[in-house]
Design a protein around this motif. Structure first.
Motif: not given
Length: 332
Positions: A62-89
């Motif tokens: 995503l940061a590479k694509d952002c640079r193509a738009y002359k921007g700098t990527a800044v990611f939120k702290a909750d960029f990744a949501t982690a949940v055990d949706v398939n019940g394997d722990g």
């Protein structure tokens, strides 16, 4: 030579509205059927160390694509949501470009077709299945009887409706990382006639090109070949003018194949994949012109849709729709 510039995947709202959406991003919502919306720290897990390289790889992309738009990527702290949706722990990871700010554009990877997202689903052998998605939001819903189910809100074209209409796909995830359909509440599997050709929206009097600030001429166009079909490239779209014989029962002249916009020398937007009897499947593409000896081509790439019947079950660079080449370009 003309360039087409429209708003497909790109942000269609004012900067202030887009910033507000970025700050209150609702892309992934964790709920339970009996308790309603959970607090942000409930139902979720830390991202495990084994999953971090995949999270970082998606951020880098995503940061590479952002640079193509002359921007700098800044990611939120909750960029990744982690949940055990398939019940394997083990945590399954849900990531979205909505939780990245790219310069002056809170998200350049979201628009009418949805938001670019990547799911990282744990498998029994310790590895992860990677699924690229394009959706508006996902309710990660815990049920008392069946564990987690995911309610994926899609562009209306996925169930034969207009884009503004709701189209929900309810799935769960198996222990091997496979995504299983539970239901299409908005009648995705109803009997329908072959999907009608997508109609091009009326062209505005002028289209503002973001890169240069010039006003594009909606009358300008170029012709090109695409995989045996003839297309017309305008400042807003790529449209079929003469579909090849094998597509004539699926699309017709005037069907929109791609819509999007240019930013500098780079194009990003939404392409549509067609299949007999199914609604067109939108997916993000990007690319630009490729100069070859004596000719100018245009190449757009993106993770294309994978289908089971009419249902889109994922997106992959191995999809036959992942690389779109337009050759023999001739301007009017």
């Amino acid at each position: 030579m003309t360039r087409f510039a429209a708003a497909g995947l790109t942000v269609l709202m004012s900067l202030s509205a887009a910033q507000a959406a970025f700050e209150t991003d609702p892309t992934f919502i964790v709920t339970t059927l009996d308790k309603g919306t959970l607090a942000p720290d409930l139902g979720t897990m830390p991202v495990p160390a084994a999953a971090e390289p995949i999270v970082e790889a998606y951020k880098a992309s995503l940061a590479k694509d952002c640079r193509a738009y002359k921007g700098t990527a800044v990611f939120k702290a909750d960029f990744a949501t982690a949940v055990d949706v398939n019940g394997d722990g083990r945590a399954d990871i849900f990531m979205t470009s909505n939780r990245m700010n790219c310069g002056d554009a809170p998200s350049v990877f979201a628009g009418t077709a949805g938001t670019a997202a990547r799911w990282e689903l744990s498998k029994a052998d310790g590895s992860y299945a990677i699924v690229d998605q394009l959706h508006h939001r996902v309710e990660i819903q815990q049920t008392l009887k069946n564990g987690y189910q995911l309610i994926v809100h899609l562009h209306g074209m996925n169930c034969g409706k207009a884009g503004a209409e709701q189209c929900r796909h309810v799935v769960n995830v198996g222990p091997d990382g496979t995504i299983r359909t539970i239901a299409w509440p908005d009648n995705r599997h109803r009997d329908i006639a072959p999907a009608p050709a997508a109609k091009a929206p009326p062209a505005p009097a002028t289209v503002q090109t973001v890169a240069s600030g010039r006003e594009a001429d909606p009358e300008a166009f170029a012709t090109a070949g695409h995989n045996g079909s003839d297309v017309e490239i305008t400042d807003t779209q790529i449209v079929y003018t003469r579909p090849k014989a094998s597509l004539r029962g699926v699309v017709k002249p005037g069907t929109v194949l791609v819509e999007g916009r240019w930013n500098g020398d780079r194009f990003s937007g939404t392409a549509y994949a067609f299949k007999q009897g199914c609604a067109p499947a939108p997916y993000p593409v990007s690319g630009g012109h490729v100069q070859r000896p004596g000719r100018l081509d245009m190449v757009l790439t993106g993770a294309g849709p994978l289908r089971e019947g009419c249902a889109v079950v994922g997106y992959s660079q191995k999809s036959p729709h992942s690389r779109l080449v337009f050759d023999q370009i001739m301007s009017n």
